[in-house]
Scaffold this active site. Structure first.
Site, PDB file in Angstrom:
ATOM      1  N   ASN A 193       0.863  -1.180   0.000  1.00  0.00           N
ATOM      2  CA  ASN A 193       0.000   0.000   0.000  1.00  0.00           C
ATOM      3  C   ASN A 193       0.903   1.236   0.000  1.00  0.00           C
ATOM      4  OD1 ASN A 193       0.832   0.449   2.616  1.00  0.00           O
ATOM      5  ND2 ASN A 193      -1.104  -0.134   3.572  1.00  0.00           N
ATOM      6  N   THR A 250      -1.320  -0.278  -4.008  1.00  0.00           N
ATOM      7  CA  THR A 250      -2.743  -0.045  -3.739  1.00  0.00           C
ATOM      8  C   THR A 250      -2.862   1.321  -3.067  1.00  0.00           C
ATOM      9  OG1 THR A 250      -2.603  -1.285  -1.656  1.00  0.00           O
ATOM     10  CG2 THR A 250      -3.337  -2.501  -3.589  1.00  0.00           C
ATOM     11  N   LEU A 251      -3.827   2.111  -3.555  1.00  0.00           N
ATOM     12  CA  LEU A 251      -3.919   3.521  -3.159  1.00  0.00           C
ATOM     13  C   LEU A 251      -5.221   3.835  -2.423  1.00  0.00           C
ATOM     14  CD1 LEU A 251      -2.721   4.802  -6.670  1.00  0.00           C
ATOM     15  CD2 LEU A 251      -1.316   4.738  -4.602  1.00  0.00           C
ATOM     16  N   GLY A 255      -7.766   3.794  -5.752  1.00  0.00           N
ATOM     17  CA  GLY A 255      -7.567   2.660  -6.654  1.00  0.00           C
ATOM     18  C   GLY A 255      -6.197   2.039  -6.524  1.00  0.00           C
ATOM     19  N   ASP A 282      -6.277  -7.094   1.636  1.00  0.00           N
ATOM     20  CA  ASP A 282      -6.233  -8.562   1.553  1.00  0.00           C
ATOM     21  C   ASP A 282      -7.179  -9.056   0.454  1.00  0.00           C
ATOM     22  OD1 ASP A 282      -4.554  -8.410   3.732  1.00  0.00           O
ATOM     23  OD2 ASP A 282      -6.178  -8.714   5.165  1.00  0.00           O
ATOM     24  N   GLY A 318     -16.282  -6.810   8.677  1.00  0.00           N
ATOM     25  CA  GLY A 318     -15.395  -7.962   8.899  1.00  0.00           C
ATOM     26  C   GLY A 318     -14.331  -8.073   7.826  1.00  0.00           C
TER      27      GLY A 318
HETATM   28  O1  RIB Z   1      -5.527  -6.761   6.878  1.00  0.00           O
HETATM   29  C1  RIB Z   1      -6.434  -6.935   7.928  1.00  0.00           C
HETATM   30  C2  RIB Z   1      -5.892  -7.903   8.934  1.00  0.00           C
HETATM   31  O2  RIB Z   1      -4.728  -7.362   9.524  1.00  0.00           O
HETATM   32  C3  RIB Z   1      -6.828  -8.185  10.074  1.00  0.00           C
HETATM   33  O3  RIB Z   1      -7.648  -9.305   9.811  1.00  0.00           O
HETATM   34  C4  RIB Z   1      -5.933  -8.371  11.275  1.00  0.00           C
HETATM   35  O4  RIB Z   1      -5.884  -9.688  11.705  1.00  0.00           O
HETATM   36  C5  RIB Z   1      -4.550  -7.886  10.820  1.00  0.00           C
HETATM   37  O5  RIB Z   1      -3.659  -8.901  10.741  1.00  0.00           O
END
Ligand code: RIB
Length: 339
Positions: A193, A250-251, A255, A282, A318
């Site tokens: 990032n 990643t920005l 974007g 992620d 979440g």
């Molecule tokens: O990128 C988000 C994650 O970073 C979370 O789920 C937390 O566990 C941290 O590791």
């Protein structure tokens, strides 16, 4: 939990293998972040997380056969990790680390969907090269690692994966003080990032020399504001200095930027209603790994796909539970007229 595997059979071949972190997220939702010394009231959710686990869930939900390999301790959070994997329909191989606690994080999310995280990596840092069976790594087309694991283990995994002919993807999140830039030698796709990119640039002597030249004019510090101010051409030149074949920065809401040896592309983020940005990076990495498999290793196609996965993930609360399934991604992309 010791060495337990939901797909321990050597005949199961996974296109994407994510070797990385499982973290038990203790997520608190509140209107405003508490100031130092302040207590605020909020809602609580216990969620599976960890950058590795989240990325593996994203790739798997996108419809690509994915294996997660991670380490947990002999505690209740470690027991839940396997349950979470089963609930998410994710193939997982958990290495038991009797002397470590399972990774845990306090995640705070405010009304704007922004997050603050403190993570204790525990067993994730205890995973060693000997804990990773070669047969699990060998058939992978794409192998993904992150910065929540021991760097020696990450280097081993990326080096082995490259020798096996897989595409190696490294997400250097979070950047820890002991990061060794030599890791990048085994990386084919680097996905930082903004703050991680700046940290990488500051460690790179060629980048430092480039930053002193006219288009950059960063006599002092290279900051996020400085990064936002430079042209796409200049950003591409900085990416090239890192000497990794593909760099994708990643920005956030702006974007992402995809830099390949002879070409670059800016991808605008989709405008969506944000519920929770935790795990958006992620979602991008996992979506990208899945996209590489779906689009026959085409980088730009995979990045477009990842952009949609990230957009859909921030619309839900979440981390791992917010990852969209293949049908949702296809519907979203069709609607947005990107494919
Ligand atoms: O990128 C988000 C994650 O970073 C979370 O789920 C937390 O566990 C941290 O590791």
């Amino acid at each position: 939990m010791l060495g337990e595997s939901a797909s321990g059979c050597p005949t199961v071949k996974h296109s994407v293998v994510v070797i990385g972190s499982f973290v038990q997220d203790l997520a608190f939702y509140t209107k405003n972040f508490p100031r130092p010394g302040e207590s605020v009231v909020g809602d609580f959710r216990l969620c599976p997380g960890g950058k590795g686990f989240n990325q593996a869930v994203a790739a798997s939900r996108a419809g690509v056969s994915t294996l997660f390999v991670g380490a947990v301790g002999p505690d209740a959070f470690g027991q839940r990790a396997k349950l979470f994997a089963r609930q998410a329909g994710l193939h997982a191989h958990f290495v038991g680390k009797p002397k470590h606690a399972t990774g845990a994080a306090v995640v705070t999310v405010n009304a704007a969907g922004q997050n603050q995280i403190i993570v204790s990596l525990g067993a994730n840092l205890g995973m060693r090269p000997r804990d990773i069976p070669a047969y699990l790594l060998a058939p992978a087309q794409v192998v993904v690692c992150q910065g929540e694991s021991d760097y020696v283990t990450v280097a081993f995994v990326l080096r082995t994966a490259r020798r096996n002919g897989a595409i190696t993807v490294f997400n250097p999140a979070p950047m820890r003080a002991e990061f060794d830039p030599a890791l990048l030698r085994h990386t084919e796709v680097l996905i930082p990032n903004e703050s991680e990119f700046i940290a990488l640039v500051k460690q790179c002597p060629t980048c430092a020399a480039l930053l002193r030249t006219a288009p950059f004019n960063t006599a002092g510090d290279f900051t996020e504001a400085g990064l936002r101010a430079i042209s796409a051409d200049a950003l591409h030149r900085l990416c090239r200095c890192l000497q990794v074949p593909v760099v994708i920065v990643t920005l956030g809401a702006r974007g992402s930027f995809v830099s390949q040896p002879d070409v670059y592309m800016r991808i605008q983020a989709h405008e969506v209603e944000v519920a929770d940005t935790t795990g958006a990076g992620d979602a991008f990495v996992g979506g990208f790994a899945a996209g590489l498999v779906k689009f026959k290793h085409h980088i730009f196609e995979a990045a477009h796909y990842a952009n949609a996965v990230a957009a859909l993930s921030v619309m839900q609360p979440g981390t791992a539970p917010s990852m969209p399934i293949a049908r949702e991604i296809a519907r979203f992309l069709k609607k947005r007229d990107h494919r």
